[in-house]
Each structure stands twice: as C-alpha cells, then as structure tokens.
Design a protein around this motif. Sequence first.
Motif, PDB file in Angstrom:
ATOM      1  N   SER A 237       0.837  -1.195   0.000  1.00 10.68           N
ATOM      2  CA  SER A 237       0.000   0.000   0.000  1.00 10.68           C
ATOM      3  C   SER A 237       0.877   1.252   0.000  1.00 10.68           C
ATOM      4  CB  SER A 237      -0.907   0.015   1.233  1.00 10.68           C
ATOM      5  OG  SER A 237      -0.155   0.247   2.410  1.00 10.68           O
ATOM      6  N   PRO A 238       0.354   2.380  -0.461  1.00 10.40           N
ATOM      7  CA  PRO A 238       1.165   3.606  -0.480  1.00 10.40           C
ATOM      8  C   PRO A 238       1.764   3.954   0.876  1.00 10.40           C
ATOM      9  CG  PRO A 238      -0.809   3.909  -1.802  1.00 10.40           C
ATOM     10  CD  PRO A 238      -0.957   2.571  -1.122  1.00 10.40           C
ATOM     11  N   ALA A 239       1.005   3.796   1.943  1.00 15.30           N
ATOM     12  CA  ALA A 239       1.516   4.132   3.275  1.00 15.30           C
ATOM     13  C   ALA A 239       2.640   3.190   3.690  1.00 15.30           C
ATOM     14  CB  ALA A 239       0.390   4.092   4.303  1.00 15.30           C
ATOM     15  N   ASN A 240       2.517   1.917   3.340  1.00 12.56           N
ATOM     16  CA  ASN A 240       3.514   0.945   3.778  1.00 12.56           C
ATOM     17  C   ASN A 240       4.790   0.972   2.940  1.00 12.56           C
ATOM     18  OD1 ASN A 240       2.363  -0.105   6.076  1.00 12.56           O
ATOM     19  ND2 ASN A 240       1.121  -1.592   4.957  1.00 12.56           N
ATOM     20  N   ARG A 241       4.805   1.736   1.882  1.00 17.26           N
ATOM     21  CA  ARG A 241       6.043   1.876   1.111  1.00 17.26           C
ATOM     22  C   ARG A 241       7.156   2.502   1.950  1.00 17.26           C
ATOM     23  NH1 ARG A 241       3.220   4.315  -4.361  1.00 17.26           N
ATOM     24  NH2 ARG A 241       2.248   2.374  -5.068  1.00 17.26           N
ATOM     25  N   TYR A 242       6.761   3.286   2.954  1.00 13.33           N
ATOM     26  CA  TYR A 242       7.768   3.915   3.806  1.00 13.33           C
ATOM     27  C   TYR A 242       8.545   2.891   4.637  1.00 13.33           C
ATOM     28  CZ  TYR A 242       5.493   8.317   2.628  1.00 13.33           C
ATOM     29  OH  TYR A 242       4.977   9.394   1.936  1.00 13.33           O
ATOM     30  N   ALA A 243       7.966   1.725   4.842  1.00 16.64           N
ATOM     31  CA  ALA A 243       8.671   0.675   5.588  1.00 16.64           C
ATOM     32  C   ALA A 243       9.835   0.112   4.782  1.00 16.64           C
ATOM     33  CB  ALA A 243       7.693  -0.449   5.952  1.00 16.64           C
ATOM     34  N   PHE A 244       9.830   0.353   3.478  1.00 13.71           N
ATOM     35  CA  PHE A 244      10.842  -0.194   2.579  1.00 13.71           C
ATOM     36  C   PHE A 244      11.885   0.847   2.151  1.00 13.71           C
ATOM     37  CE2 PHE A 244       7.189  -2.895   2.305  1.00 13.71           C
ATOM     38  CZ  PHE A 244       7.643  -4.169   2.000  1.00 13.71           C
ATOM     39  N   THR A 245      11.807   2.053   2.684  1.00 13.86           N
ATOM     40  CA  THR A 245      12.665   3.150   2.202  1.00 13.86           C
ATOM     41  C   THR A 245      14.146   2.805   2.248  1.00 13.86           C
ATOM     42  OG1 THR A 245      11.036   4.817   2.868  1.00 13.86           O
ATOM     43  CG2 THR A 245      13.293   5.555   2.550  1.00 13.86           C
ATOM     44  N   ALA A 246      14.601   2.206   3.350  1.00  9.72           N
ATOM     45  CA  ALA A 246      16.035   1.911   3.495  1.00  9.72           C
ATOM     46  C   ALA A 246      16.521   0.860   2.501  1.00  9.72           C
ATOM     47  CB  ALA A 246      16.337   1.459   4.920  1.00  9.72           C
ATOM     48  N   LEU A 247      15.596   0.139   1.874  1.00  5.01           N
ATOM     49  CA  LEU A 247      15.985  -0.863   0.890  1.00  5.01           C
ATOM     50  C   LEU A 247      16.648  -0.218  -0.330  1.00  5.01           C
ATOM     51  CD1 LEU A 247      15.913  -3.897   0.174  1.00  5.01           C
ATOM     52  CD2 LEU A 247      13.654  -3.505  -0.854  1.00  5.01           C
ATOM     53  N   ALA A 248      16.461   1.087  -0.492  1.00  2.40           N
ATOM     54  CA  ALA A 248      17.082   1.796  -1.616  1.00  2.40           C
ATOM     55  C   ALA A 248      18.604   1.699  -1.587  1.00  2.40           C
ATOM     56  CB  ALA A 248      16.664   3.265  -1.592  1.00  2.40           C
ATOM     57  N   LEU A 249      19.183   1.360  -0.440  1.00  6.27           N
ATOM     58  CA  LEU A 249      20.637   1.270  -0.319  1.00  6.27           C
ATOM     59  C   LEU A 249      21.192  -0.069  -0.780  1.00  6.27           C
ATOM     60  CD1 LEU A 249      20.996   2.842   3.248  1.00  6.27           C
ATOM     61  CD2 LEU A 249      20.887   3.998   1.026  1.00  6.27           C
ATOM     62  N   ALA A 250      20.332  -1.070  -0.929  1.00  8.36           N
ATOM     63  CA  ALA A 250      20.825  -2.428  -1.182  1.00  8.36           C
ATOM     64  C   ALA A 250      21.554  -2.551  -2.521  1.00  8.36           C
ATOM     65  CB  ALA A 250      19.669  -3.427  -1.109  1.00  8.36           C
ATOM     66  N   GLU A 251      20.914  -2.156  -3.609  1.00  9.36           N
ATOM     67  CA  GLU A 251      21.526  -2.361  -4.923  1.00  9.36           C
ATOM     68  C   GLU A 251      22.866  -1.627  -5.075  1.00  9.36           C
ATOM     69  OE1 GLU A 251      19.906  -3.134  -9.326  1.00  9.36           O
ATOM     70  OE2 GLU A 251      19.271  -1.206  -8.477  1.00  9.36           O
ATOM     71  N   PRO A 252      22.982  -0.367  -4.635  1.00 10.24           N
ATOM     72  CA  PRO A 252      24.296   0.279  -4.717  1.00 10.24           C
ATOM     73  C   PRO A 252      25.371  -0.466  -3.916  1.00 10.24           C
ATOM     74  CG  PRO A 252      22.588   1.922  -4.371  1.00 10.24           C
ATOM     75  CD  PRO A 252      21.938   0.582  -4.206  1.00 10.24           C
ATOM     76  N   VAL A 253      24.991  -1.065  -2.795  1.00 12.03           N
ATOM     77  CA  VAL A 253      25.960  -1.840  -2.015  1.00 12.03           C
ATOM     78  C   VAL A 253      26.380  -3.085  -2.779  1.00 12.03           C
ATOM     79  CG1 VAL A 253      26.274  -3.235   0.081  1.00 12.03           C
ATOM     80  CG2 VAL A 253      25.232  -0.967   0.223  1.00 12.03           C
ATOM     81  N   PHE A 254      25.429  -3.751  -3.403  1.00 12.43           N
ATOM     82  CA  PHE A 254      25.776  -4.935  -4.207  1.00 12.43           C
ATOM     83  C   PHE A 254      26.740  -4.548  -5.332  1.00 12.43           C
ATOM     84  CE2 PHE A 254      21.241  -6.536  -3.132  1.00 12.43           C
ATOM     85  CZ  PHE A 254      21.668  -6.971  -1.897  1.00 12.43           C
ATOM     86  N   ASP A 255      26.471  -3.414  -5.982  1.00 11.81           N
ATOM     87  CA  ASP A 255      27.353  -2.955  -7.056  1.00 11.81           C
ATOM     88  C   ASP A 255      28.775  -2.737  -6.540  1.00 11.81           C
ATOM     89  OD1 ASP A 255      25.173  -2.925  -8.758  1.00 11.81           O
ATOM     90  OD2 ASP A 255      24.828  -0.761  -8.588  1.00 11.81           O
ATOM     91  N   ARG A 256      28.890  -2.074  -5.418  1.00  9.94           N
ATOM     92  CA  ARG A 256      30.207  -1.763  -4.859  1.00  9.94           C
ATOM     93  C   ARG A 256      30.925  -3.023  -4.393  1.00  9.94           C
ATOM     94  NH1 ARG A 256      30.789   3.752  -2.310  1.00  9.94           N
ATOM     95  NH2 ARG A 256      29.470   5.104  -3.568  1.00  9.94           N
ATOM     96  N   ALA A 257      30.185  -3.948  -3.803  1.00 14.61           N
ATOM     97  CA  ALA A 257      30.801  -5.186  -3.320  1.00 14.61           C
ATOM     98  C   ALA A 257      31.330  -6.018  -4.481  1.00 14.61           C
ATOM     99  CB  ALA A 257      29.791  -5.987  -2.504  1.00 14.61           C
ATOM    100  N   GLU A 258      30.566  -6.099  -5.546  1.00 14.02           N
ATOM    101  CA  GLU A 258      31.006  -6.887  -6.705  1.00 14.02           C
ATOM    102  C   GLU A 258      32.255  -6.283  -7.338  1.00 14.02           C
ATOM    103  OE1 GLU A 258      26.617  -8.687  -7.963  1.00 14.02           O
ATOM    104  OE2 GLU A 258      27.449  -6.938  -9.020  1.00 14.02           O
ATOM    105  N   ARG A 259      32.322  -4.969  -7.370  1.00 13.03           N
ATOM    106  CA  ARG A 259      33.519  -4.324  -7.929  1.00 13.03           C
ATOM    107  C   ARG A 259      34.730  -4.517  -7.014  1.00 13.03           C
ATOM    108  NH1 ARG A 259      29.832  -0.079  -9.268  1.00 13.03           N
ATOM    109  NH2 ARG A 259      30.519   1.099  -7.438  1.00 13.03           N
ATOM    110  N   ALA A 260      34.508  -4.460  -5.720  1.00 11.76           N
ATOM    111  CA  ALA A 260      35.617  -4.569  -4.769  1.00 11.76           C
ATOM    112  C   ALA A 260      36.165  -5.979  -4.677  1.00 11.76           C
ATOM    113  CB  ALA A 260      35.171  -4.089  -3.395  1.00 11.76           C
ATOM    114  N   GLY A 261      35.307  -6.975  -4.749  1.00 13.79           N
ATOM    115  CA  GLY A 261      35.760  -8.360  -4.609  1.00 13.79           C
ATOM    116  C   GLY A 261      36.503  -8.572  -3.303  1.00 13.79           C
ATOM    117  N   ALA A 262      37.634  -9.246  -3.375  1.00 13.28           N
ATOM    118  CA  ALA A 262      38.410  -9.560  -2.178  1.00 13.28           C
ATOM    119  C   ALA A 262      38.934  -8.310  -1.477  1.00 13.28           C
ATOM    120  CB  ALA A 262      39.573 -10.485  -2.530  1.00 13.28           C
TER     121      ALA A 262
END
Length: 289
Positions: A237-262
């Motif tokens: 629901s539109p109101a419950n979208r706010y519960a997911f706001t912090a999820l916006a950080l996930a994909e950029p972290v995945f991108d950075r982790a894949e580039r960094a590797g070890a």
Amino acid sequence: MPENTAILQQPVYDFSLAALRDSDRDRYLACLLSPQDRRGPLSALYAFHAEIARVRDLVREPLPGEIRLQWWRDVLDDPTGASGEGNPLAEALLACVKSHNLPVPVLQNMIDARIFDLYDDPMESRASLEGYAGETASALIQLASLILDPAEAQNSASAAGHAGVAQAIAGLLLLLPLHRRRGQVYFPGELLAATGLDRDSFLSGENGQSVTLAIRAFAGLGREHLAKARAAAGSISPANRYAFTALALAEPVFDRAERAGAKLFEHSIVPPQWRRQWWMWKAARSGRW
C-alpha cells in the motif's frame, strides 16, 4: 491510531528518536521521511532493533550479551510494563507495542536471532541465512508496516520477506571487514564450498580469486531477493512503502561489493551519507527501490 492520540503520546518517543539518530542514521532518515504521526512509534521500533543488533559491539564475551538480550525478553514478557520502567527506550518500545498491537512473539524471535551474533559459529546454509534475515530485517519491515498501515500490512508480507533478506545481505557486506576481524562468517557454508572455500580459508583471504567469487555470489543472492521483492511491490500500500525506504541502499551496495571483490576485506564500501540520503529520499517519493 487517531492522530490526536499519536500527538499525546509523542513525548515518550523523544528519546528513541534521538537514540536512533546516533545508532542507525539510515533508519533515522527513514523515520523523518515517513508520515509525521508515525515517526515516533517507528523510531522506537527501529531504535530497539539497533540496540539488540549492536550487543556484540558492547560485550567481550557471549554470556553478558545473552544477559542483555534476555533483559529485553523480560521487558516484553511483562504485561505490566514494570520491567522497562526507568529505561526510556524500553518505555517507548512498550508504548509502540501497545498502541499498534505489535505481535510480541515476533519481537522475541528477533531477539533470539541476535544470539547468533554473539558467537563465531559459521552460517551453515542458505536456509539458515534466510531464516536469520527473516527474523531480523524482514520482521522489522513487516512490523513497521503494522505501524504505518495495519489494515494493508498482510498484503506486503511477501515483499517484506524478500526485501529483508536483500537488506540483510547488503548490511553484512558493509560489515564484512569488521566481521572478518572478529572471526565471524555470515556467508552460507554451501556458498563458500561452491567457491572452493571453508570458514578458515575464507577468513584468511589468501585465495583472493575465490574470495572474490564468494563475495559476488553473496551479492548475487541479495540481488535475487531484491528482484523478488520488486516483483511483489505492487501489493504494497502507499503508506507501507515507507517501511521499505532503506531498501534503496541495497543495490548500490551490491554494485560496490562486486567491484571490490576480495578488496572488501580491507576497504570499506559504505557510500557517503549524502548519497544514502539522496537514494532514500528518491525511494520515499517514488516508492521504487
């Protein structure tokens, strides 16, 4: 909960909002981006989550950590609320639980899941990781939905489940340098085995190529759950979208982790605060992450 009731209860949440600003800046921003009359209860829930998540940072041995976690269980088990008196965060959490009818067993499961953090046992399997994330990050999203729009919360349960796993994996990637120093391994054993590693060889980091493969596979698992969360986003629901706001950080972290590797073992990939704020602001406005 009627808006006037929320305003009357607001002083009980003053401490939790201030505490959240110090303990979890991203969810503090998520609170500020949420409807005003829900910020206080959300801050109590998020600050509680941050408090039990940092227990390992506060103790040197597991037993004192278990005692701290048990104290929170006792607070939630006491129907009179007397166990939490004098602790402003506990008082705020109990007010939130009462006002929004939050299921106490879910909060207790969240506490129990954090016992894993106190020890250096490896994460045995993908199922174990998903269970851990489900009882922590996924449960947090669903509880926030019960505060924001309880009538529609059940409809976002599937999205919350996958979103929480994606969010947990992103968080574990950010904390990988710290976990390595402690000897903690949250990567599933079967994932490590598939890349020719076990707990000890992963922590040693001697085989950089295999470690890179493991990190990319772990990020890939996060992406898999993020894609499933996005596929289920239409039920939120539109109101419950706010519960997911912090999820916006996930994909950029995945991108950075894949580039960094070890190299992730030695170098932080935490995005600058201003970038995190921008991503979350866009997610709160658009409902897309």
